[in-house]
Scaffold this motif. Structure first.
Motif, PDB file in Angstrom:
ATOM      1  N   UNK A   1       6.991   4.795  26.145  1.00 32.70           N
ATOM      2  CA  UNK A   1       6.053   4.526  25.036  1.00 32.70           C
ATOM      3  C   UNK A   1       6.484   3.531  24.275  1.00 32.70           C
ATOM      4  N   UNK A   2       7.750   3.538  23.679  1.00 31.95           N
ATOM      5  CA  UNK A   2       8.199   2.275  23.113  1.00 31.95           C
ATOM      6  C   UNK A   2       8.240   0.844  23.818  1.00 31.95           C
ATOM      7  N   UNK A   3       8.421   1.159  25.368  1.00 25.81           N
ATOM      8  CA  UNK A   3       8.512  -0.187  25.824  1.00 25.81           C
ATOM      9  C   UNK A   3       7.002  -0.886  25.990  1.00 25.81           C
ATOM     10  N   UNK A   4       6.177   0.262  26.091  1.00 27.04           N
ATOM     11  CA  UNK A   4       4.642  -0.573  26.132  1.00 27.04           C
ATOM     12  C   UNK A   4       4.049  -1.040  24.833  1.00 27.04           C
ATOM     13  N   UNK A   5       4.692  -0.301  23.630  1.00 27.81           N
ATOM     14  CA  UNK A   5       4.506  -0.857  22.307  1.00 27.81           C
ATOM     15  C   UNK A   5       5.086  -1.982  22.165  1.00 27.81           C
ATOM     16  N   UNK A   6       6.162  -2.297  22.539  1.00 26.79           N
ATOM     17  CA  UNK A   6       6.868  -3.618  22.315  1.00 26.79           C
ATOM     18  C   UNK A   6       6.185  -4.639  22.925  1.00 26.79           C
ATOM     19  N   UNK A   7       5.666  -4.451  24.162  1.00 27.36           N
ATOM     20  CA  UNK A   7       4.938  -5.591  24.810  1.00 27.36           C
ATOM     21  C   UNK A   7       3.795  -5.969  24.041  1.00 27.36           C
ATOM     22  N   UNK A   8       3.223  -5.319  23.227  1.00 30.00           N
ATOM     23  CA  UNK A   8       2.182  -5.562  22.414  1.00 30.00           C
ATOM     24  C   UNK A   8       2.361  -6.132  20.763  1.00 30.00           C
ATOM     25  N   UNK A   9       3.785  -6.017  20.440  1.00 29.87           N
ATOM     26  CA  UNK A   9       3.755  -6.213  19.135  1.00 29.87           C
ATOM     27  C   UNK A   9       5.071  -7.155  18.826  1.00 29.87           C
ATOM     28  N   UNK A  10       5.018  -8.151  17.908  1.00 33.79           N
ATOM     29  CA  UNK A  10       6.538  -8.663  17.725  1.00 33.79           C
ATOM     30  C   UNK A  10       7.560  -7.844  17.125  1.00 33.79           C
ATOM     31  N   UNK A  11       8.764  -8.031  17.424  1.00 36.54           N
ATOM     32  CA  UNK A  11       9.847  -7.353  16.569  1.00 36.54           C
ATOM     33  C   UNK A  11       9.999  -7.312  15.060  1.00 36.54           C
ATOM     34  N   UNK A  12       9.592  -6.413  14.603  1.00 32.63           N
ATOM     35  CA  UNK A  12       9.670  -6.397  12.979  1.00 32.63           C
ATOM     36  C   UNK A  12      10.434  -5.119  12.368  1.00 32.63           C
ATOM     37  N   UNK A  13      10.981  -5.392  11.408  1.00 33.48           N
ATOM     38  CA  UNK A  13      11.704  -4.390  10.765  1.00 33.48           C
ATOM     39  C   UNK A  13      10.973  -3.620  10.013  1.00 33.48           C
ATOM     40  N   UNK A  14      10.652  -2.202   9.905  1.00 34.38           N
ATOM     41  CA  UNK A  14       9.618  -1.693   9.330  1.00 34.38           C
ATOM     42  C   UNK A  14      10.536  -0.737   8.101  1.00 34.38           C
ATOM     43  N   UNK A  15       9.784  -0.376   6.633  1.00 35.32           N
ATOM     44  CA  UNK A  15      10.508   0.291   5.782  1.00 35.32           C
ATOM     45  C   UNK A  15      11.054  -0.573   4.757  1.00 35.32           C
ATOM     46  N   UNK A  16      11.444  -0.361   3.591  1.00 33.67           N
ATOM     47  CA  UNK A  16      12.026  -1.068   2.434  1.00 33.67           C
ATOM     48  C   UNK A  16      13.277  -1.867   3.040  1.00 33.67           C
ATOM     49  N   UNK A  17      13.342  -3.156   2.407  1.00 41.08           N
ATOM     50  CA  UNK A  17      14.473  -4.216   2.876  1.00 41.08           C
ATOM     51  C   UNK A  17      15.701  -3.337   2.292  1.00 41.08           C
ATOM     52  N   UNK A  18      15.660  -2.678   1.439  1.00 44.35           N
ATOM     53  CA  UNK A  18      16.938  -2.237   0.816  1.00 44.35           C
ATOM     54  C   UNK A  18      17.097  -0.593   1.231  1.00 44.35           C
ATOM     55  N   UNK A  19      16.369  -0.311   2.193  1.00 43.26           N
ATOM     56  CA  UNK A  19      16.606   1.248   2.633  1.00 43.26           C
ATOM     57  C   UNK A  19      17.970   1.633   3.104  1.00 43.26           C
ATOM     58  N   UNK A  20      18.411   2.944   2.595  1.00 46.13           N
ATOM     59  CA  UNK A  20      19.670   3.277   3.131  1.00 46.13           C
ATOM     60  C   UNK A  20      19.777   4.626   3.478  1.00 46.13           C
ATOM     61  N   UNK A  21      20.377   5.175   4.569  1.00 45.32           N
ATOM     62  CA  UNK A  21      20.177   6.232   5.215  1.00 45.32           C
ATOM     63  C   UNK A  21      21.654   7.141   4.547  1.00 45.32           C
ATOM     64  N   UNK A  22      21.090   8.083   3.809  1.00 41.71           N
ATOM     65  CA  UNK A  22      21.929   8.891   3.018  1.00 41.71           C
ATOM     66  C   UNK A  22      22.756   9.660   4.144  1.00 41.71           C
ATOM     67  N   UNK A  23      22.062  10.149   4.986  1.00 41.10           N
ATOM     68  CA  UNK A  23      22.582  11.091   6.054  1.00 41.10           C
ATOM     69  C   UNK A  23      22.349  10.330   7.439  1.00 41.10           C
ATOM     70  N   UNK A  24      23.368   9.777   8.041  1.00 36.57           N
ATOM     71  CA  UNK A  24      23.501   9.168   9.333  1.00 36.57           C
ATOM     72  C   UNK A  24      22.343   9.716  10.432  1.00 36.57           C
ATOM     73  N   UNK A  25      21.653   8.846  11.048  1.00 33.37           N
ATOM     74  CA  UNK A  25      20.487   9.380  11.755  1.00 33.37           C
ATOM     75  C   UNK A  25      19.366   9.812  11.354  1.00 33.37           C
TER      76      UNK A  25
END
Length: 277
Positions: free
Chosen positions: A180-204
């Motif tokens: 699914x990810x592969x098919x989606x990636x073929x139809x959109x340019x790479x773009x980082x989602x979420x807040x620019x300063x987003x931080x994972x408090x818990x890894x993963x």
């Protein structure tokens, strides 16, 4: 009642070896083959029950096919047209290579193959002009979900995938999520989602990263195979979801793959490539 996806255009029997015959998917596949007049089981491979009739091993009547723990033996004795592999990520590449070397067309529901391995196997198939199909998901509805997701990504590029499977699944993310990810990636340019300063408090906590979007894997007893693809836009949310409640849901796709692989001369990745979509 036989499984059916459209009319069968090939009356000559298709001879099949099943690797992983006593697993949950393998058992359903054996039952499906047994019900279809144009499909004939000629070999069954499993780690245990060697020498026992596969029908008796999975709760059917005797069907005259003994289990073996050697794919080479099953390929030599059965002279199949198709090998269906439903084993493990560790075994699948070797099984496919053995099948191709024997002139047998692989139909694979085992996930975990790398892109490099798929390319190598495709080259081997083309050299011998043999068809092959790797299906991250055999459920027709799941294939439609993946295709619809690729179309939606053109207009709603902010997306996350949540896949949910039983707790005995070995790989994460699932092959369906990766496809699914592969098919989606073929139809959109790479773009980082979420807040620019987003931080994972818990890894993963934000899941796996793929081309700017995230994939989340859930593993729990009671689940079979489920996936949601969430598309977000200003003031709206589009949710595509597919649920397999049992493994019988995969059998129309397995049957379709077995029939279609006889017409191919190369390896294809994804059941959507042999469907009229």
């Amino acid at each position: 009642m036989p499984f059916s996806v459209g009319a069968c255009h090939r009356m000559k029997p298709i001879h099949i070896v099943v690797a992983g015959a006593t697993g949950r998917m393998g058992q359903e596949t054996i039952k499906m083959i047994h019900q279809e007049e144009h499909l004939k089981l000629t070999g069954a491979v499993a780690r245990s029950h060697k020498g026992e009739d596969v029908g008796l091993a999975i709760g059917l009547n005797e069907i005259g096919v003994p289990l073996t723990n050697s794919l080479e033996e099953a390929l030599d004795l059965g002279q199949p047209d198709v090998m269906i592999d439903l084993t493990t990520p560790e075994a699948v590449k070797k099984h496919m290579e053995l099948a191709i070397q024997s002139g047998v067309r692989p139909v694979v529901g085992t996930s975990g193959l790398s892109e490099e391995s798929i390319q190598e196997l495709d080259h081997q198939c083309q050299e011998r002009e043999l068809g092959g199909i790797i299906a991250p998901n055999f459920a027709i509805g799941a294939v439609l979900m993946m295709v619809f997701a690729s179309k939606a990504a053109q207009y709603l590029p902010d997306v996350e995938i949540i896949e949910m499977h039983h707790d005995q699944k070995l790989d994460a993310p699932s092959g369906t999520a990766m496809k699914t990810a592969e098919l989606i990636s073929q139809k959109r340019d790479e773009r980082k989602q979420g807040h620019i300063d987003e931080k994972e408090v818990l890894e993963g906590a934000r899941g796996g990263y793929r081309d700017g979007f995230r994939i989340h894997s859930v593993r729990l007893p009671g689940l079979v195979a489920h996936q949601e693809v969430l598309f977000g836009g200003a003031g709206q949310l589009l949710t595509l979801r597919h649920d397999s409640m049992n493994r019988q849901s995969f059998m129309p796709g397995v049957k379709l793959a077995v029939e279609k692989v006889m017409e191919l001369k190369r390896l294809v990745y994804g059941l959507e490539n042999v469907m009229d979509l």
